[in-house]
Write an enzyme that holds these catalytic residues in place. Structure first.
Site, PDB file in Angstrom:
ATOM      1  N   LYS A  99      40.393  37.879  43.055  1.00 38.84           N
ATOM      2  CA  LYS A  99      40.590  36.426  42.958  1.00 38.84           C
ATOM      3  C   LYS A  99      41.798  35.937  43.762  1.00 38.84           C
ATOM      4  O   LYS A  99      41.918  34.732  44.004  1.00 38.84           O
ATOM      5  CB  LYS A  99      40.717  36.010  41.495  1.00 38.84           C
ATOM      6  CG  LYS A  99      39.434  36.222  40.684  1.00 38.84           C
ATOM      7  CD  LYS A  99      39.561  35.638  39.288  1.00 38.84           C
ATOM      8  CE  LYS A  99      38.300  35.844  38.479  1.00 38.84           C
ATOM      9  NZ  LYS A  99      38.183  37.210  37.915  1.00 38.84           N
ATOM     10  N   SER A 114      39.554  42.039  39.284  1.00 41.08           N
ATOM     11  CA  SER A 114      39.864  40.617  39.453  1.00 41.08           C
ATOM     12  C   SER A 114      41.021  40.339  40.397  1.00 41.08           C
ATOM     13  O   SER A 114      41.337  39.178  40.658  1.00 41.08           O
ATOM     14  CB  SER A 114      40.145  39.978  38.086  1.00 41.08           C
ATOM     15  OG  SER A 114      38.930  39.728  37.419  1.00 41.08           O
ATOM     16  N   SER A 129      42.063  34.604  34.482  1.00 42.10           N
ATOM     17  CA  SER A 129      41.051  35.334  35.253  1.00 42.10           C
ATOM     18  C   SER A 129      39.614  34.971  34.889  1.00 42.10           C
ATOM     19  O   SER A 129      38.742  35.841  34.850  1.00 42.10           O
ATOM     20  CB  SER A 129      41.262  36.843  35.081  1.00 42.10           C
ATOM     21  OG  SER A 129      40.669  37.549  36.141  1.00 42.10           O
TER      22      SER A 129
END
Length: 404
Positions: A63, A60, A124
């Site tokens: 992101k 993640s 997240s």
């Protein structure tokens, strides 16, 4: 003869551990991770680096790039924080799986861009990131193409970017990714650093979101308060006074392990920490943060930031060449380094200290050096004009010229 052999063997046994003993601060012993880095966000000076060119899964941490492009779209007026979005059935279904998302989304409920933005940064949320990407580009595949282009523009050529969330493609449905069914986003620590530097330099206000220890999210019927996944924030369990982290992003998949890109103001500067695949038992939920703290203690104990050159000072870059600076120059200097012994050369990257002739110079004998950063050549559109027809040989030569 046997006596001599015995003496030599004894000496070897005594010497061997001595010549193999690594100093307490040996780079490979500091991070407790597969790859790691600490750098100054403004100058790109690297204070610590381990396996910077090793390509690793990033989970993640993806992101950071996804939400950079969302932030850019907001700032350019393409979307607004107040816009409302509705998840698809697939996106909503993903939020019912604990391993894939943290906030519950429903197909009969609309959510503001601001709520989804916070959910993607702070806890997240994968589905939130997907919804935002679709809002910006129309679909996730086109958004991924824009992610790839952005990295390429920043001089990052070897990254593998397949989706907007950082999950393995095998956890996603058709239309949610590019590449192979089991593809996973991967980058080197060096490239992660370049990416993060660009993001924080362009939109430093991102830390206003990432520094939130808690945030409230409404699912339509009630509001639930979530705690940030960044356990180094003040109020969270791994916080340590003196290390005031205000970002940035965790990453966790089977391939990525427990990873974390952090940032904090420190001694009047802003530092960025990167820990990829922190080592430790699988049930140790704090290992990425402990590894990050180990890095910061190393910096705190070994470095000081100070001015090493003054404006208008002549700096020699070779026996016959010197330049006058048009600014004071500050550097992170290790406690055992004599600044008078620093050597300088002309910088071949966009980083460097400007001189009165617009040259850029950098110290060349620091332990870790600086992040590379390339200027992006902008496309220039010119009016079409008729040109003489070229022979096949001229076209052949031009083809190879343009390769370099």
């Amino acid at each position: 003869m046997m006596k001599k052999i015995a003496i030599i063997f004894t000496l070897m046994v005594m010497i061997f551990p001595i010549i193999n003993v690594k100093p307490a601060n040996a780079a490979e012993e500091i991070s407790e991770a597969s790859a790691a880095m600490v750098f100054d966000q403004k100058t790109g000076q690297i204070l610590y680096s381990e396996n910077p060119d090793k390509q690793v899964a990033i989970g993640s941490i993806t992101k950071i790039l996804t939400l950079y492009l969302v932030t850019k779209a907001i700032n350019e007026g393409k979307i607004k924080y107040t816009d409302k979005l509705t998840p698809t059935k697939q996106q909503a279904d993903m939020t019912q799986k604990d391993e894939l998302s943290n906030v519950s989304l429903k197909t009969d409920q609309s959510y503001t861009v601001k709520d989804l933005y916070d959910a993607a940064w702070i806890v997240s949320s994968n589905s939130a990131a997907m919804m935002l990407a679709q809002k910006v580009s129309g679909n996730q595949a086109d958004f991924v193409k824009e992610m790839r282009k952005t990295l390429n523009d920043w001089g990052i050529k070897d990254a593998e970017i397949n989706n907007v969330s950082g999950l393995n493609n095998s956890a996603l449905k058709k239309g949610m990714y590019l590449g192979n069914k089991d593809g996973e986003n991967k980058m080197t620590t060096n490239d992660l650093a370049i990416m993060t530097k660009h993001v924080l330099s362009e939109y430093p206000e991102i830390t206003k979101t990432t520094s939130k220890q808690k945030f409230a999210f409404s699912n339509g019927k009630d509001t639930h308060t979530y705690t940030s996944l960044n356990l180094l924030l003040k109020g969270n369990r791994d916080y340590q006074e003196g290390y005031e982290f205000d970002g940035l992003k965790t990453g966790t998949t089977t391939q990525a392990g427990d990873s974390f890109v952090g940032t904090l103001p420190f001694k009047g500067r802003r530092l960025v920490t990167i820990v990829m695949d922190a080592k430790g038992n699988s049930d140790n939920l704090d290992k990425r943060y402990r590894s990050t703290q180990t890095l910061m203690r190393y910096v705190n104990e070994n470095y000081v930031y100070k001015d090493v050159l003054n404006k208008d000072q002549e700096v020699k870059v070779s026996a016959s060449q010197s330049y006058k600076l048009n600014q004071n120059v500050g550097l992170w200097i290790k406690n055992d380094v004599n600044t008078a012994a620093l050597e300088y050369g002309v910088s071949k990257t966009a980083l460097g200290f400007r001189t009165n002739t617009d040259k850029k110079i950098l110290p060349t004998n620091l332990e870790y050096g600086f992040l590379p950063e390339k200027n992006v050549a902008k496309k220039v559109t010119t009016k079409k004009t008729s040109t003489p027809h070229k022979s096949w040989w001229e076209s052949f030569l031009d083809f190879f010229k343009n390769l370099f």
